[in-house]
Write a protein that holds these residues in place. Structure first.
Motif, mmCIF file in Angstrom:
data_model
loop_
_atom_site.group_PDB
_atom_site.id
_atom_site.type_symbol
_atom_site.label_atom_id
_atom_site.label_comp_id
_atom_site.label_asym_id
_atom_site.label_seq_id
_atom_site.Cartn_x
_atom_site.Cartn_y
_atom_site.Cartn_z
ATOM 1 N N VAL A 1 0.797 -1.096 -0.080
ATOM 2 C CA VAL A 1 0.044 -0.106 0.300
ATOM 3 C C VAL A 1 0.958 1.307 -0.041
ATOM 4 O O VAL A 1 1.970 1.382 0.722
ATOM 5 N N ALA A 2 0.670 2.315 -0.976
ATOM 6 C CA ALA A 2 1.310 3.456 -1.050
ATOM 7 C C ALA A 2 0.400 4.534 -1.193
ATOM 8 O O ALA A 2 -0.800 4.505 -1.443
ATOM 9 N N ASN A 3 1.058 5.792 -0.788
ATOM 10 C CA ASN A 3 0.157 7.016 -1.279
ATOM 11 C C ASN A 3 0.744 7.722 -2.360
ATOM 12 O O ASN A 3 1.775 8.258 -2.243
ATOM 13 N N PRO A 4 0.435 7.433 -3.604
ATOM 14 C CA PRO A 4 1.048 7.972 -4.984
ATOM 15 C C PRO A 4 0.988 9.518 -4.777
ATOM 16 O O PRO A 4 0.312 10.293 -4.750
ATOM 17 N N GLN A 5 2.352 9.975 -5.281
ATOM 18 C CA GLN A 5 2.495 11.226 -5.489
ATOM 19 C C GLN A 5 3.534 11.615 -6.802
ATOM 20 O O GLN A 5 4.515 10.495 -7.030
ATOM 21 N N GLY A 6 3.159 12.299 -7.686
ATOM 22 C CA GLY A 6 4.179 12.533 -8.820
ATOM 23 C C GLY A 6 3.949 11.377 -9.758
ATOM 24 O O GLY A 6 3.285 10.842 -10.165
ATOM 25 N N ASN A 7 5.242 11.147 -10.549
ATOM 26 C CA ASN A 7 5.310 9.914 -11.298
ATOM 27 C C ASN A 7 5.012 8.661 -10.934
ATOM 28 O O ASN A 7 5.576 8.376 -9.598
ATOM 29 N N LEU A 8 4.854 7.613 -11.494
ATOM 30 C CA LEU A 8 4.774 6.384 -11.100
ATOM 31 C C LEU A 8 6.019 5.692 -10.623
ATOM 32 O O LEU A 8 7.318 5.704 -11.014
ATOM 33 N N ASP A 9 5.872 5.082 -9.248
ATOM 34 C CA ASP A 9 7.107 4.600 -8.547
ATOM 35 C C ASP A 9 6.807 3.210 -8.422
ATOM 36 O O ASP A 9 5.875 2.726 -7.987
ATOM 37 N N ARG A 10 7.644 2.426 -9.283
ATOM 38 C CA ARG A 10 7.304 1.066 -9.137
ATOM 39 C C ARG A 10 7.771 -0.056 -7.947
ATOM 40 O O ARG A 10 7.767 -1.011 -7.816
ATOM 41 N N ALA A 11 8.306 0.904 -6.709
ATOM 42 C CA ALA A 11 8.508 0.309 -5.792
ATOM 43 C C ALA A 11 7.291 -0.466 -5.028
ATOM 44 O O ALA A 11 7.682 -1.586 -4.241
ATOM 45 N N VAL A 12 6.177 0.133 -5.300
ATOM 46 C CA VAL A 12 5.007 -0.419 -4.768
ATOM 47 C C VAL A 12 4.829 -1.740 -5.485
ATOM 48 O O VAL A 12 4.244 -2.713 -4.807
#
Length: 212
Positions: free
Chosen positions: A166-177
């Motif tokens: 679970v993540a709180n997305p901000q900005g560009n896609l972060d593949r860490a999730v």
């Protein structure tokens, strides 16, 4: 002095050599690789669908300032199941599981995506972690009710382990999730059959924003 040879038992020795040759790559068996070789574009199509769904859902969550849950579901003991039942039977089981999972998705826009040889991926924007855990629990119950036989499993039937990130997305896609969901399901499988593991990246995201 007796001399052991492979004469008259070539099939057995071929299987032994094949098993030894797989070594550390036993989790991606030779027969699985052959299946991919028969359809070389399948893997790239699946990866493209996942990428598109990740980008769409990440943008949706970021614009609305809501959380994003990525749920990775993986068939337990896939290699042994494949060896015992064969490619066609395994594919039939995966299609049944896909239908079972899809029937439980809460929104028409939610999709159950095939992920690799033996797994599924759910990309769920605007879904709280508790709701994702509840969904995973209901999927596990539904899979047990299907009762897909698996004589190679201690459970006696096909089971799925689940990893949630679970993540709180901000900005560009972060593949860490996406990576976190994959790590979570591997950790779940190390604990046993039909297990659940959750990785919460929201604290990390908050620390990164403060550091910036």
């Amino acid at each position: 002095m007796n001399k052991v040879t492979a004469s008259g038992n070539d099939g057995l020795w071929a299987r032994i050599r094949g098993a030894l040759g797989r070594g550390a790559d036993a989790h991606v068996p030779a027969y699985g690789q052959a299946a991919i070789a028969r359809n070389p574009n399948k893997k790239s199509r699946l990866a493209q669908r996942i990428d598109e769904e990740m980008r769409r859902s990440w943008t949706h969550a970021a614009e609305r300032n809501v959380s994003l849950c990525v749920v990775s579901l993986e068939m337990d003991g896939y290699a042994e199941y494949f060896a015992a039942y064969g490619r066609d039977a395994v594919e039939d089981s995966l299609e049944t599981l896909e239908g079972t999972i899809t029937a439980l998705l809460p929104r028409e826009t939610d999709r159950c995506l095939r992920n690799g040889q033996s797994g599924f991926l759910l990309v769920l924007p605007d879904m709280p972690a508790l709701m994702a855990r509840d969904l995973a629990s209901r999927i596990a119950v539904a899979v047990r009710r299907e009762g897909l036989a698996n004589r190679e499993s201690h459970a006696g039937q096909v089971t799925l382990s689940t990893g949630i990130a679970v993540a709180n997305p901000q900005g560009n896609l972060d593949r860490a999730v996406l990576d976190a969901a994959s790590q979570a399901v591997k950790k779940a499988q190390r604990r046993g059959l039909a297990r659940l593991e959750v990785i919460d990246l929201r604290g990390r995201n908050e620390r990164q924003r403060k550091a910036a």
